[in-house]
Every structure is written in C-alpha cells, then in structure tokens.
Design an enzyme around this catalytic site. Structure first.
Site, mmCIF file in Angstrom:
data_model
loop_
_atom_site.group_PDB
_atom_site.id
_atom_site.type_symbol
_atom_site.label_atom_id
_atom_site.label_comp_id
_atom_site.label_asym_id
_atom_site.label_seq_id
_atom_site.Cartn_x
_atom_site.Cartn_y
_atom_site.Cartn_z
ATOM 1 N N ASP A 1 -13.974 -14.754 -2.473
ATOM 2 C CA ASP A 1 -14.033 -13.308 -2.285
ATOM 3 C C ASP A 1 -14.766 -12.736 -3.495
ATOM 4 O O ASP A 1 -15.088 -13.463 -4.443
ATOM 5 C CB ASP A 1 -12.630 -12.723 -2.136
ATOM 6 N N TYR A 2 -15.002 -11.456 -3.480
ATOM 7 C CA TYR A 2 -15.842 -10.811 -4.492
ATOM 8 C C TYR A 2 -15.328 -11.110 -5.909
ATOM 9 O O TYR A 2 -14.310 -10.585 -6.334
ATOM 10 C CB TYR A 2 -15.843 -9.307 -4.231
#
Length: 553
Positions: free
Chosen positions: A304-305
């Site tokens: 994820d980011y």
C-alpha cells in the site's frame, strides 16, 4: 439447421460437437503453451537486466503525466516532476505508474518505456478505480446491500471498460476486508461484516474487473486488498494494530482473499496494520508462507502507499534500507511510492543482505503479470481516444448506475405506508444538508468522477414531479455545524408541507481512509434539525446518506 428432439443426430451435428470438444481439450494446451512462452520471454529479459533495472521493475510511482484532466499532451513542456519521472522511465528505473488516466497520453508515456528504454519493457498502469471511473456506481458497501452478485459483477465490468479505455491495466480493488467495527472509516469500501457475503462479492467483483480475457483492453487486473486483517484494527482506528487468534484470522479475515484469488486475481495489496505484533507489509508468514506456499498464488504483492516504509514507524525496521530488506524478504514484490526498493536493492544485493534470487523472483512475478495482461504484445492497449470517448459515461453505463442505485437503497421501515409518494397532490418539503447538494453525490474514493453528471436529490425530484411540483427546499443545517436561522426556516417549511423528506447523514469526507469516527451517530447539528422537524408532527421520510452502519436510536 434444426435438430428435432428424439431424432438421430446428423453428421454435421456430430462434427460440430466433435470440433467443440476438440477445442475445449485444446484450450488448456494453448494456455499452457502461452504461459511457457511468457516464462521463456521473461527469463530471457531477467538474464539481460542490470540490478538497477531489476529494482526499477519493482518501483511503482505516481503518474505525473495523466493525473490532471488537462494532462500533458505530446509536445507540451514537462514540469520538474514529469521531467524526473520521464528520465527514470527511460533509464529503466520505474516499472509502473499509478492514478493517471487518459487514452490521449497513454501512448506518449508508454513510448518512454517501450521505445526509449534499453530493454523496452512496457509500463504497468494502475489506478484506484473503486466504484467506477467517470460513471460512478454505489459505494461498495451500498452495493453489497443489494445482495445482487450479478449487479456487482456488471458494475465492476463497466468500471473496467471505462478504466481500460483510459489506459489503465490494474485497479486497486476490490477491498475484501471484513469490517465489524463501524468506527473504522474504510467500512464503506467493502461488503460489511459477514464472511460469506464478502467471499461472494470478492468473486463477483474480481470476475467483473478481469473479464474473460486479461489481454483485452477492457479488462483490469484485480487487486484484492488489504492483506490482511486490516479491517480488524483495534477500536476502529485506521492503521492501528490487530490482535487475534490464528483461528479467527483463518475463519473470518482470510477467506475473502482466497475467494478472490481462486477467481483469478493476480495481484494482492499488503496492508498498513501490524498483525499480532508483526507489520503485515513485513510479515513473511502471511505474504509468503500462506499466500504463495499454502494457496499457490502466482501473482505479485504490491505494498500500500509507502506501507513498506512505515515498517520504520512500526519500530520493526531501523531505517529505510532495513525496511526495504524486510519487506522484500517477507514477500512484498512491488514498492508503492516510497522509492525504497530503487534506492536500496542494488546495495542490499551487493552486500549479501538480500539474495539475487529473491529479487529475480519478484521481478519474474511482475513481468509474468505484465505478460498475462498482454502488455508485451500490445503495450498500447487503452490508447484509442475514440474508444475512450465511446464507452466513457455511455448511456448503457448510466442506465446501469441508475439500476445499481435503485437496487442498493435499503428501506428500513415504512410506518403508516407513507411511501411511495404520489407525483401529484402533495406539498413536499426537502430539508437537510444533502437536499440540494451535488458535491457529496459520488461518495468517497470517487477519484476520477465526472462532476457534470451529478444529480442532486432536488434535481431528481423536480424531474420526477414535473412542472407542477409542490417542492420546497431548505438546507436547515450544514453537515456538522448549525446554520443561523436554519432550524426555524426548516420548521416553517415543514409545518406547511404534507410530507417532509429529511436528507441527512454523513458527507463523503467522513468515510474512507483515515476517517475513523468515535461517534457513529448523526452529527449533532443534523440531529437537532431532525428533532425539530419531527416535532411538527408531519410525516417524515429520512433519506440517510452514510458510509458505515450508524447508530440511529
């Protein structure tokens, strides 16, 4: 030719049936041959790649070329971020870009990789297409309330068609996190608290996104997220720890992921949370032993980011270098946005802290997925402006959005048979912050919405009621704050009406990532408005807009 029941089958019929059976038998052989061809191509590329180019294939960065609607057309001047990204693509230092759309610029950006980099490996374009691209469908939680799996598959298919036509290859959806604490902001992105329902919608949405053939421009690689147990964050606080038995994990939180992978998903997104003390983006047992070892997953894991960078914030990694090592060795194949893999993998391999075999494995997974998408054969899929114009916001998709909206509405009760309302003969008061509102129509995670398509409740009612409508609209309050004189104006209008439509609830900004709430009731300003309107004694129909289960008593 017609074949009558009970008559002897014709020779032509038998030949056709034989051809069909032969085709069915040949299909697996063709697929196997294509897979072997892809593997040979990928391994040949890996053998030619430098360690920097390998790290580049595992480096996912935001798309600075196609993010804004006005974008960057071929020949336009590049800003500093675009210039650096272009340089990195041509040098083989970026393998994928995310959250850019637009057919017009797709070929321009892809050319940097295919025509101007040493090995010509195409870029993978990904995006957060959660519940539609330009055509917006109900938020996933709302759609799940329809209990209609065919509908979910069709809306995901329509989203894939629009996304694919806009030059996207992968969507960061579906979210398949089971969510049982309504304080958590991301409840809105999934199918709620039930395991079976999450399993079924995971399959429907995965099949809808991916279609029948991943190499088609209209298919998007599905990415079930967030692996795993992200929805069980303690106290519903986003990014918080999760602590549970393995029985609970395997019985409740893992099955929807397995269902999505069994439906054909070839990518998984790791999560931000830690699981029983180990961050999931650094959890080898979860990302390697279970995902690849037990389940036989053949695709790649994307962080994820900056979730791999956050191993430092977890106290699990000493610094960025250590975070890159831990995440890669745990099973995160592609790093989103942080740049840690590009920065540290070459030195980690040189020092012996990461074996080259693990790097090659990650690169192979990414390249094999690109091959499965047909990008080596057709890197310019999604670069046809005419197709994009034809399918985006099409009448077919708008009709589907209307159908999905209609089927996703839940009527909690209908005391006194107030509904349905007649089109004539009633004075209607539409009261509340969402009566004339257009900004919150689309819901959270409507990244690429077309605001020109917004239809407010007032707009819809006036269209349905016609020119003779007796409709009065008063805001009454803002979402979280009172308006001077708002309640008095609402009470006056309500007193003069035959029926009140009370449009209240949550704004889009109150749900989604980092939007946890301590109080899951109606905001105080709206609650005061509702109580004052109810005190008039007029029939009230509450039109509740929400991204989570709410306390209404």
């Amino acid at each position: 030719m017609h074949h009558r029941l009970g008559s002897a089958p014709s020779r032509r019929w038998l030949l056709a049936g034989g051809a069909l059976m032969a085709g069915m038998m040949m299909a697996p052989r063709i697929a196997a041959a294509k897979a072997q061809e892809n593997l040979s191509r990928v391994d040949a590329l890996i053998a030619r790649m430098t360690i920097e180019e390998k790290a580049g294939q595992l480096n996912l960065m935001n798309d600075p070329f196609r993010w804004r609607p006005e974008g960057v057309n071929p020949g336009d001047a590049l800003d500093s971020d675009q210039t650096q990204t272009a340089t990195d693509i041509k040098a083989g230092r970026i393998g994928a870009l995310f959250n850019g759309v637009g057919a017009a610029t797709t070929r321009y950006v892809q050319d940097m990789a295919v025509r101007e980099s040493r090995l010509g490996i195409p870029l993978l374009f990904a995006a957060d297409i959660i519940h539609g691209l330009k055509t917006t469908f109900p938020v996933p939680l709302g759609e799940a309330a329809s209990w209609d799996l065919d509908l979910a598959q069709r809306t995901a298919r329509a989203a894939a068609v629009e996304g694919g036509a806009a030059g996207v290859h992968q969507t960061y959806a579906p979210m398949v996190d089971v969510a049982r604490d309504q304080r958590w902001g991301r409840v809105v992105e999934g199918a709620g608290e039930d395991v079976l329902l999450n399993n079924l919608f995971a399959v429907a949405r995965t099949k809808g996104f991916q279609g029948d053939d991943l190499t088609e421009w209209s298919s998007l690689l599905a990415t079930p997220k967030h692996f795993a147990a992200y929805g069980a964050a303690e106290a519903g606080m986003d990014y918080n720890s999760t602590d549970m038995s393995e029985l609970m994990l395997r019985s409740v939180y893992l099955p929807p992921f397995k269902a999505a992978l069994d439906a054909g998903a070839l990518s998984v997104m790791s999560a931000f949370n830690d699981l029983n003390g180990v961050p999931t983006s650094g959890n080898k047992w979860l990302l390697t032993d279970v995902l690849h070892g037990e389940w036989g997953f053949a695709g790649f894991v994307v962080s994820d980011y900056t979730s791999e960078q956050e191993l430092v914030a977890h106290g699990y990694a000493a610094d960025g270098r250590d975070a890159a090592r831990l995440a890669l060795m745990a099973g995160v194949d592609m790093s989103m946005k942080s740049g840690l893999y590009l920065k540290h993998i070459p030195e980690l391999v040189q020092s012996g802290d990461v074996p080259i075999e693990r790097v090659d494995q990650a690169v192979r997974r990414v390249l094999m997925t690109k091959a499965a998408l047909g990008l080596f054969d057709n890197p310019y899929r999604g670069a046809d402006v005419r197709t994009e114009r034809r399918v985006t916001g099409s009448r077919e998709h708008l009709d589907l959005a209307r159908e999905a909206g209609r089927k996703s509405i839940v009527m909690l009760k209908n005391d006194g048979g107030v509904l349905p309302l007649p089109k004539t003969g009633k004075r209607i008061a539409l009261i509340g912050p969402f009566g004339a509102d257009r900004a919150d129509i689309f819901g959270p995670w409507s990244v690429f919405k077309d605001t020109a398509l917004a239809v407010s409740l007032e707009d819809g009612l006036r269209t349905a009621l016609g020119d003779d409508a007796h409709l009065t609209v008063v805001k009454g309050s803002d979402v979280e704050a009172p308006i001077a004189g708002g309640i008095d104006a609402a009470v006056t209008v309500a007193s003069e009406a035959d029926v009140v439509l009370l449009a209240i609830g949550e704004s889009s900004e109150m749900s989604a990532e980092s939007k946890s709430r301590v109080d899951i009731g109606i905001p105080a300003a709206q609650l005061a408005l509702a109580e004052a309107v109810a005190a008039t004694g007029k029939p009230v129909v509450v039109l509740l807009r929400n991204g989570r289960g709410m306390e209404l008593a």
